[in-house]
Each structure stands twice: as structure tokens, then as C-alpha cells.
Design a protein around this motif. Structure first.
Motif, PDB file in Angstrom:
ATOM      1  N   GLU A 136      -2.760   0.002  -6.573  1.00  0.00           N
ATOM      2  CA  GLU A 136      -2.819  -1.034  -5.543  1.00  0.00           C
ATOM      3  C   GLU A 136      -4.060  -1.914  -5.695  1.00  0.00           C
ATOM      4  O   GLU A 136      -3.986  -3.131  -5.526  1.00  0.00           O
ATOM      5  CB  GLU A 136      -2.800  -0.432  -4.130  1.00  0.00           C
ATOM      6  N   GLN A 177     -11.283  -1.960   2.272  1.00  0.00           N
ATOM      7  CA  GLN A 177     -11.156  -1.876   0.813  1.00  0.00           C
ATOM      8  C   GLN A 177     -10.634  -3.211   0.252  1.00  0.00           C
ATOM      9  O   GLN A 177     -11.111  -3.697  -0.782  1.00  0.00           O
ATOM     10  CB  GLN A 177     -10.196  -0.743   0.473  1.00  0.00           C
ATOM     11  N   TRP A 218       0.844  -1.200   0.000  1.00  0.00           N
ATOM     12  CA  TRP A 218       0.000   0.000   0.000  1.00  0.00           C
ATOM     13  C   TRP A 218       0.878   1.250   0.000  1.00  0.00           C
ATOM     14  O   TRP A 218       1.762   1.396   0.834  1.00  0.00           O
ATOM     15  CB  TRP A 218      -0.916   0.004   1.224  1.00  0.00           C
ATOM     16  N   GLN A 219       0.616   2.134  -0.983  1.00  0.00           N
ATOM     17  CA  GLN A 219       1.410   3.379  -1.050  1.00  0.00           C
ATOM     18  C   GLN A 219       0.493   4.585  -1.119  1.00  0.00           C
ATOM     19  O   GLN A 219       0.837   5.579  -1.770  1.00  0.00           O
ATOM     20  CB  GLN A 219       2.295   3.357  -2.303  1.00  0.00           C
ATOM     21  N   GLY A 220      -0.696   4.466  -0.529  1.00  0.00           N
ATOM     22  CA  GLY A 220      -1.630   5.591  -0.505  1.00  0.00           C
ATOM     23  C   GLY A 220      -2.815   5.416  -1.433  1.00  0.00           C
ATOM     24  O   GLY A 220      -3.769   6.179  -1.371  1.00  0.00           O
ATOM     25  N   GLY A 221      -2.781   4.434  -2.305  1.00  0.00           N
ATOM     26  CA  GLY A 221      -3.950   4.119  -3.130  1.00  0.00           C
ATOM     27  C   GLY A 221      -3.880   4.617  -4.566  1.00  0.00           C
ATOM     28  O   GLY A 221      -4.739   4.292  -5.378  1.00  0.00           O
ATOM     29  N   GLU A 222      -2.848   5.395  -4.887  1.00  0.00           N
ATOM     30  CA  GLU A 222      -2.752   5.968  -6.242  1.00  0.00           C
ATOM     31  C   GLU A 222      -1.707   5.250  -7.089  1.00  0.00           C
ATOM     32  O   GLU A 222      -1.256   5.772  -8.094  1.00  0.00           O
ATOM     33  CB  GLU A 222      -2.375   7.462  -6.162  1.00  0.00           C
ATOM     34  N   HIS A 223      -1.311   4.091  -6.640  1.00  0.00           N
ATOM     35  CA  HIS A 223      -0.251   3.368  -7.348  1.00  0.00           C
ATOM     36  C   HIS A 223      -0.729   1.997  -7.826  1.00  0.00           C
ATOM     37  O   HIS A 223       0.001   1.013  -7.720  1.00  0.00           O
ATOM     38  CB  HIS A 223       0.995   3.239  -6.459  1.00  0.00           C
ATOM     39  N   PRO A 272      -5.554  -1.064   3.324  1.00  0.00           N
ATOM     40  CA  PRO A 272      -6.694  -0.901   4.236  1.00  0.00           C
ATOM     41  C   PRO A 272      -7.640  -2.111   4.155  1.00  0.00           C
ATOM     42  O   PRO A 272      -8.005  -2.552   3.065  1.00  0.00           O
ATOM     43  CB  PRO A 272      -7.375   0.376   3.723  1.00  0.00           C
TER      44      PRO A 272
END
Ligand code: AR6
Length: 183
Positions: A93, A132, A86-91, A129
Motif C-alpha cells: 500500500e 502514515q 488499504w488492506q492492512g499494510g502488507e500489500h 491510515p
């Protein structure tokens, strides 16, 4: 269809199923969490098999999967997949996690596993998360099962109480959506 996915609380290393999924890392050489537990329970032959695969194929990319025997485990096969960090959701994932479920199910089908147990991939050390991830797990598994007869039964295995509740809720929401969806 609806009974083919179930959420269960427990330790994946103890299950009498045809195949279990390991949340591995690209090296395939073991680690902590469910990976460590699977290697401990399967014995050193599992590490030897993983070392051989790694020597032949190199790192296993995110979203891909490979299969070995289960050795001392009750399960016949171990499917090692690599979920996304997880790298914040913009990669990408979400796509990576869906691909990890899909690749694992494809291998289970190829090896004719009727029963498959999968842990909550990426939700431990990799930090995805949990809510999700649970939605993605249920959607990916159901999409696959809709078009494939094998595996007949998929268990989403949750080690901790929180994951168990979250995954049950995700499955419940999906079943409710199916019940109200137009034919
Ligand atoms: N049975 C079922 N689920 C388990 C078990 C078990 N025996 N043990 C832990 N879990 P993690 P990741 C749950 O960290 O996030 C490893 O070091 C755990 O509670 O195992 O994909 C690998 O080598 C959590 O809900 O996997 C990688 O480097 C879930 O399994 C990295 O961790 C996944 O947590 C992979 O991280």
C-alpha cells in the motif's frame, strides 16, 4: 524548496490552480468523496472525457494517473490517479500511494502546471491510515520537487480538520528534519 509544499484546509474544487488531482478509482467513471465533488463541479464533460479515456486505455491501475481538462472547474487540468485500497499494510500500500503521488506530479510537470493541488489520496473510502499517508505524501512530493522545477507550488488540500492537523504535522516534521540534516 521548503515553501513549495503547503498544507491547506479547503475544498479542492474551488481552487484557482493550474491542476488538481482527483482520488479516482480504476474505472475513472466517478464515485463518492473528492471524486464525486470534482465531477459535480466540472460538469458532464468531465465524465465524457473519462469515459473516452477508459474506452481507449481500460482500467487505470493503482499508482498510475491520467489527465483531462478541468471543464467548469477553475483549474485547467484534472489529474486522475488511483491510490491503493488499504488492506492492512502488507500489500504494497505504501508503494502504491507513493506511486500515485509521483505519477500525478509527473503529469503536472509534463503539462507545465506551475501550481498543483492534491487531496489526501486513499485516506477516505480507501481506508489508508491518515498519519502514515501524510508522511508518504510529504516525502513523495518533496522527493519529486527536489529534482524538478515544475510544479513550482504544491498544495496538500485537506477537507476535514483532522486531516489538516495531521498533514501539517507531517510537513512540520519533514521541515525540521531538513533543517537538521547535514549538508
Ligand atoms: N476537497 C478536498 N478533499 C476532499 C473533498 C474535497 N472537495 N472531498 C473529500 N475530500 P476519498 P479515496 C477528502 O474517499 O480514499 C471515491 O468514491 C476526504 O475527506 O475521496 O482515495 C473514488 O471513486 C479524504 O481525506 O478518496 C474511489 O472509489 C480524501 O479526500 C474512492 O472513493 C480522500 O477520500 C477513492 O477513495
Amino acid at each position: 524548496m521548503k515553501n513549495r509544499i503547503r498544507v491547506m484546509h479547503g475544498d479542492i474544487t474551488r481552487l484557482q490552480v493550474d491542476a488538481i488531482v482527483n482520488a479516482a478509482n480504476p474505472s475513472l467513471l466517478g464515485g463518492g468523496g473528492v471524486d464525486g465533488a470534482i465531477h459535480r463541479a466540472a460538469g458532464p464533460s468531465l465524465l465524457a472525457a473519462c469515459q473516452q479515456l477508459h474506452a481507449q486505455q481500460g482500467d487505470c491501475p493503482t499508482g498510475h494517473a491520467v489527465i483531462t481538462q478541468g471543464y467548469k472547474l477553475p483549474a485547467k487540468w484534472v489529474i486522475h490517479t488511483v491510490g491503493p485500497v488499504w488492506q492492512g499494510g502488507e500489500h504494497q500500500e505504501a508503494q502504491g500511494l507513493a506511486a500515485a503521488y509521483r505519477s500525478s506530479l509527473q503529469l503536472a510537470q509534463q503539462y507545465q502546471a506551475a501550481s498543483l493541488a492534491i487531496p489526501a489520496i486513499s485516506t477516505g473510502a480507501y481506508g489508508f491510515p491518515k498519519a502514515q499517508a501524510a508522511t508518504i505524501a510529504v516525502q513523495s512530493i518533496s522527493a519529486f520537487l527536489q529534482h524538478n522545477a515544475l510544479p513550482q507550488q504544491v498544495w496538500l488540500i485537506c477537507f476535514d480538520e483532522e486531516s489538516f492537523t495531521i498533514n501539517q504535522q507531517a510537513l512540520g516534521r519533514w521541515l525540521a528534519q531538513q533543517a537538521t540534516a547535514p549538508e
